[in-house]
Design a protein around this motif. Structure first.
Motif, short mmCIF file in Angstrom:
data_model
loop_
_atom_site.label_atom_id
_atom_site.label_comp_id
_atom_site.label_asym_id
_atom_site.label_seq_id
_atom_site.Cartn_x
_atom_site.Cartn_y
_atom_site.Cartn_z
N LYS A 84 0.81 -1.22 0.00
CA LYS A 84 0.00 0.00 0.00
C LYS A 84 0.84 1.27 0.00
CE LYS A 84 -3.88 -2.24 2.30
NZ LYS A 84 -4.77 -2.26 3.50
N VAL A 85 2.14 1.11 0.15
CA VAL A 85 3.07 2.25 0.17
C VAL A 85 4.28 1.88 -0.68
CG1 VAL A 85 4.48 3.79 1.57
CG2 VAL A 85 2.33 2.89 2.49
N ARG A 86 4.40 2.50 -1.85
CA ARG A 86 5.51 2.19 -2.75
C ARG A 86 6.01 3.47 -3.43
NH1 ARG A 86 6.66 -2.93 -3.15
NH2 ARG A 86 5.09 -4.55 -2.78
N LEU A 87 7.15 3.35 -4.08
CA LEU A 87 7.76 4.48 -4.77
C LEU A 87 7.32 4.47 -6.23
CD1 LEU A 87 11.43 4.00 -3.47
CD2 LEU A 87 9.49 5.07 -2.30
N ILE A 88 7.47 5.61 -6.88
CA ILE A 88 7.24 5.69 -8.32
C ILE A 88 8.54 6.16 -8.97
CG2 ILE A 88 6.35 8.07 -8.27
CD1 ILE A 88 4.44 7.19 -10.58
N SER A 89 8.81 5.65 -10.14
CA SER A 89 10.06 5.99 -10.83
C SER A 89 9.95 7.34 -11.53
CB SER A 89 10.43 4.91 -11.84
OG SER A 89 9.41 4.78 -12.82
N LEU A 90 11.10 7.97 -11.74
CA LEU A 90 11.18 9.23 -12.46
C LEU A 90 11.80 8.98 -13.83
CD1 LEU A 90 12.50 11.63 -9.65
CD2 LEU A 90 10.14 11.06 -10.26
N PRO A 91 11.61 9.89 -14.77
CA PRO A 91 12.21 9.69 -16.10
C PRO A 91 13.72 9.71 -16.03
CG PRO A 91 11.32 11.91 -15.88
CD PRO A 91 10.85 11.15 -14.69
N LYS A 92 14.35 9.09 -17.02
CA LYS A 92 15.80 9.12 -17.11
C LYS A 92 16.25 10.39 -17.80
CE LYS A 92 16.04 4.08 -17.41
NZ LYS A 92 16.43 2.91 -18.24
N LYS A 93 17.51 10.73 -17.65
CA LYS A 93 18.06 11.94 -18.26
C LYS A 93 17.81 11.93 -19.77
CE LYS A 93 22.32 14.64 -18.61
NZ LYS A 93 23.76 14.70 -18.25
N GLY A 94 17.26 13.03 -20.27
CA GLY A 94 17.00 13.16 -21.70
C GLY A 94 15.75 12.44 -22.17
N GLU A 95 15.00 11.88 -21.23
CA GLU A 95 13.79 11.13 -21.57
C GLU A 95 12.56 12.01 -21.37
OE1 GLU A 95 12.86 6.61 -20.67
OE2 GLU A 95 12.33 7.84 -18.93
N ASP A 96 12.07 12.60 -22.45
CA ASP A 96 10.89 13.47 -22.39
C ASP A 96 9.68 12.74 -22.96
OD1 ASP A 96 12.18 15.60 -21.21
OD2 ASP A 96 12.66 16.59 -23.11
N VAL A 97 8.52 12.99 -22.37
CA VAL A 97 7.30 12.38 -22.86
C VAL A 97 6.91 13.02 -24.20
CG1 VAL A 97 5.85 14.01 -21.55
CG2 VAL A 97 4.92 11.80 -22.26
N LYS A 98 6.45 12.20 -25.13
CA LYS A 98 6.09 12.69 -26.46
C LYS A 98 4.66 13.24 -26.47
CE LYS A 98 9.08 9.41 -28.89
NZ LYS A 98 9.13 8.29 -29.88
N PRO A 99 4.38 14.25 -27.31
CA PRO A 99 3.01 14.75 -27.46
C PRO A 99 2.09 13.61 -27.90
CG PRO A 99 4.57 16.22 -28.52
CD PRO A 99 5.34 14.99 -28.16
N GLY A 100 0.85 13.65 -27.43
CA GLY A 100 -0.10 12.61 -27.79
C GLY A 100 -0.04 11.38 -26.92
N THR A 101 0.78 11.42 -25.86
CA THR A 101 0.90 10.29 -24.95
C THR A 101 -0.27 10.28 -23.96
OG1 THR A 101 3.31 10.31 -25.08
CG2 THR A 101 2.34 9.16 -23.22
N ARG A 102 -0.90 9.13 -23.81
CA ARG A 102 -2.01 9.02 -22.85
C ARG A 102 -1.42 8.80 -21.46
NH1 ARG A 102 -6.06 4.86 -21.16
NH2 ARG A 102 -8.10 5.89 -21.00
#
Length: 255
Positions: free
Chosen positions: A127-145
């Motif tokens: 019930k308690v966990r971590l979430i990952s962050l993006p890697k360096k240079g990793e940007d989300v693309k437009p149109g991503t759900r």
């Protein structure tokens, strides 16, 4: 000239010292109740036992949230919660130190990101966990759900939700965001997104999640209404702050 009023995502009634002509705290509109504990990284930031902002666990001692969630009151962090009105599984932890980005500007909002160093380590479980962050240079693309979640208002000027709500949204092009928001949108440090549902007052500080990664921090919406198609919700772009986050994470033991 049309004046765009930005609505930050905090609970204005708890923050009388703020001078924004804005609503502070965005909640989820046109969403659905999340499956209990399906987002175990989510935390509720509270003042006097009242929810003011969201946040998310990135380590067993650090919460990432929006810098504008900081106020003159001490914040308590509630982890492992689903229903804020009743949750035996939740744990309340004090904040040891507040680490807003050094270049944070309240108006016009810039560098709206902050780390909270918890007084004690959280106990990780289902019930308690971590979430990952993006890697360096990793940007989300437009149109991503992607998706957002929070305990904010269910509609503009509406009631807050005791239960964690969620909604799906889609990232827009930087050009589209710039056209919609003008000078308020800084492409190097922000992402905007719009969908059938989205953030509203009370959801500030919560993550914009794409896949299994937190790519943004809920920052502001239009004062004309939550989840406005004319002015898509804006999130602080986490990938732009990875170096700062990593540095603060290493220094946090000494803060």
């Amino acid at each position: 000239m049309t004046i765009i009023i930005i609505s930050l995502l905090l609970l204005a009634s708890l923050l009388p010292h703020l001078t924004f002509t804005a609503h502070v705290n965005v909640s989820i509109v046109n969403g659905r109740e999340a499956k209990p504990h399906s987002r175990p990284y989510m935390v509720s930031l509270q003042v006097n036992r009242q929810h003011i902002c969201g946040g998310f666990l990135i380590s067993d001692k650090l919460v990432l949230t929006a810098a504008h969630c900081r106020n003159r009151y001490d914040i308590l962090v509630v982890v492992g919660a689903h229903d804020l009105g009743y949750s035996k599984s939740s744990d309340v932890i004090r904040v040891k130190s507040y680490i807003p980005h050094p270049d944070y500007i309240r108006s016009p909002i810039q560098n709206d990101i902050m780390l909270l160093r918890l007084e004690k380590k959280v106990k990780l479980n289902n019930k308690v966990r971590l979430i990952s962050l993006p890697k360096k240079g990793e940007d989300v693309k437009p149109g991503t759900r992607c998706s957002v979640a929070g305990w904010g208002r269910l509609w503009t000027n509406g009631l807050k939700s005791d239960c964690l709500m969620e909604a799906f949204t889609t990232t827009k092009t930087q050009r589209n965001c710039q056209r919609r928001w003008g000078s308020h949108f800084i492409s190097s440090q922000m992402i905007c997104a719009y969908g059938s549902g989205g953030s509203c007052n009370g959801d500030s500080g919560g993550p914009l999640v794409c896949g299994d990664t937190a790519v943004g921090v809920t920052s502001f919406v239009s004062g004309q209404g939550c989840n406005s198609p004319e002015h898509p919700n804006v999130y602080t772009k986490i990938s732009a702050y990875l170096q700062w986050i990593n540095k603060m994470e290493k220094l946090s033991d000494f803060m």
